[in-house]
Design an enzyme around this catalytic site. Structure first.
Site, PDB file in Angstrom:
ATOM      1  CG  HIS A  37      46.090  22.805  43.338  1.00  0.00           C
ATOM      2  ND1 HIS A  37      47.437  23.122  43.238  1.00  0.00           N
ATOM      3  CD2 HIS A  37      45.407  23.909  42.942  1.00  0.00           C
ATOM      4  CE1 HIS A  37      47.548  24.382  42.822  1.00  0.00           C
ATOM      5  NE2 HIS A  37      46.336  24.876  42.629  1.00  0.00           N
ATOM      6  CG  HIS A 120      43.249  25.390  35.604  1.00  0.00           C
ATOM      7  ND1 HIS A 120      42.368  26.389  35.986  1.00  0.00           N
ATOM      8  CD2 HIS A 120      44.433  25.697  36.186  1.00  0.00           C
ATOM      9  CE1 HIS A 120      43.006  27.253  36.747  1.00  0.00           C
ATOM     10  NE2 HIS A 120      44.270  26.860  36.889  1.00  0.00           N
TER      11      HIS A 120
HETATM   12  O1  3AM Z   1      47.371  26.760  40.570  1.00  0.00           O
HETATM   13  P1  3AM Z   1      46.136  27.382  39.987  1.00  0.00           P
HETATM   14  O2  3AM Z   1      46.297  27.811  38.574  1.00  0.00           O
HETATM   15  O3  3AM Z   1      44.911  26.567  40.202  1.00  0.00           O
HETATM   16  O4  3AM Z   1      46.909  30.987  39.915  1.00  0.00           O
HETATM   17  C1  3AM Z   1      46.871  30.768  41.311  1.00  0.00           C
HETATM   18  C2  3AM Z   1      46.735  29.308  41.664  1.00  0.00           C
HETATM   19  O5  3AM Z   1      45.846  28.694  40.783  1.00  0.00           O
HETATM   20  C3  3AM Z   1      45.601  31.319  41.876  1.00  0.00           C
HETATM   21  O6  3AM Z   1      45.391  30.608  43.076  1.00  0.00           O
HETATM   22  C4  3AM Z   1      46.023  29.336  43.003  1.00  0.00           C
HETATM   23  C5  3AM Z   1      46.943  29.146  44.184  1.00  0.00           C
HETATM   24  O7  3AM Z   1      47.960  30.114  44.185  1.00  0.00           O
HETATM   25  N1  3AM Z   1      45.679  32.758  42.148  1.00  0.00           N
HETATM   26  C6  3AM Z   1      46.750  33.449  42.580  1.00  0.00           C
HETATM   27  N2  3AM Z   1      46.436  34.746  42.720  1.00  0.00           N
HETATM   28  C7  3AM Z   1      45.140  34.869  42.379  1.00  0.00           C
HETATM   29  C8  3AM Z   1      44.215  35.948  42.334  1.00  0.00           C
HETATM   30  N3  3AM Z   1      44.581  37.194  42.679  1.00  0.00           N
HETATM   31  C9  3AM Z   1      44.654  33.582  42.002  1.00  0.00           C
HETATM   32  N4  3AM Z   1      43.375  33.373  41.624  1.00  0.00           N
HETATM   33  C10 3AM Z   1      42.563  34.454  41.595  1.00  0.00           C
HETATM   34  N5  3AM Z   1      42.956  35.697  41.939  1.00  0.00           N
END
Ligand code: 3AM
Length: 181
Positions: A37, A120
């Site tokens: 995603h 990304h």
């Molecule tokens: O899968 P992506 O990299 O798009 O890295 C986590 C993931 O991103 C991000 O939210 C998505 C779903 O879990 N994520 C997790 N904790 C986070 C936080 N504290 C976060 N993004 C921002 N702040």
């Protein structure tokens, strides 16, 4: 309340191409293709009222369908890599959509995001891998490019708080039917 985030889904034919990039870094956890995603806004573990406010604010976002393509690979965490991802070619529509999701999050009572939006698709997460292995992987695979695909909706996903990386469940879906942004 489950952990929530808003995102764009990846069509199956693009996910198939991304799946071909799995493997090749010792110790990395590769994301399952059905969980690929593009995160628009991370919400986290929020109470039901906040979640409902976010959903309501998103329902007012106006956006027409638009095209995206993936271009290049990269990693987060320089000396200590923590994720390898496919990048998204610059898109004004995607940037505007992210700004609208940010506004919706603030309207729902969440704190403003301080980090820049870096769209990304995460391919793998990692804790203790050798930075050199990641650099080698990127030098072999970094020239990755997909054809354009149409974004016709965004969704709110929930995830289990435990590990990240899925499985994710679509809680709400928002078809893009509005005016261009
Ligand atoms: O899968 P992506 O990299 O798009 O890295 C986590 C993931 O991103 C991000 O939210 C998505 C779903 O879990 N994520 C997790 N904790 C986070 C936080 N504290 C976060 N993004 C921002 N702040």
């Amino acid at each position: 309340m489950p952990r929530l985030f808003s995102a764009i889904e990846i069509p199956a034919e693009i996910a198939d191409r991304l799946a071909g990039l799995r493997g090749g870094i010792d110790g990395a956890r590769w994301v399952d293709p059905e969980n690929y995603h593009i995160t628009l806004r991370f919400i986290g573990d929020v109470d039901g009222t906040t979640a409902e406010r976010f959903c309501e604010a998103l329902a007012k976002v106006e956006c027409a369908p638009f095209a995206l393509n993936l271009d290049g690979l990269g990693s987060f965490g320089r000396g200590r890599p923590r994720a390898v991802w496919a990048g998204v070619a610059p898109s004004g529509e995607l940037a505007a959509l992210n700004r609208n999701h940010e506004k919706a999050a603030v309207l729902a009572g969440l704190g403003a995001e301080t980090r820049n939006f870096h769209p990304h698709v995460t391919l793998a997460r990692m804790k203790r891998v050798r930075a050199q292995d990641v650099a080698t992987y990127l030098s072999h695979n970094g020239a990755f490019l997909t054809s354009a695909f149409e974004v016709t909706r965004f969704v709110i996903y929930s995830s289990r708080a435990s590990r990240g990386g899925g499985p994710y469940v679509v809680e709400r879906a928002y078809p893009l039917t509005g005016r261009a942004i």
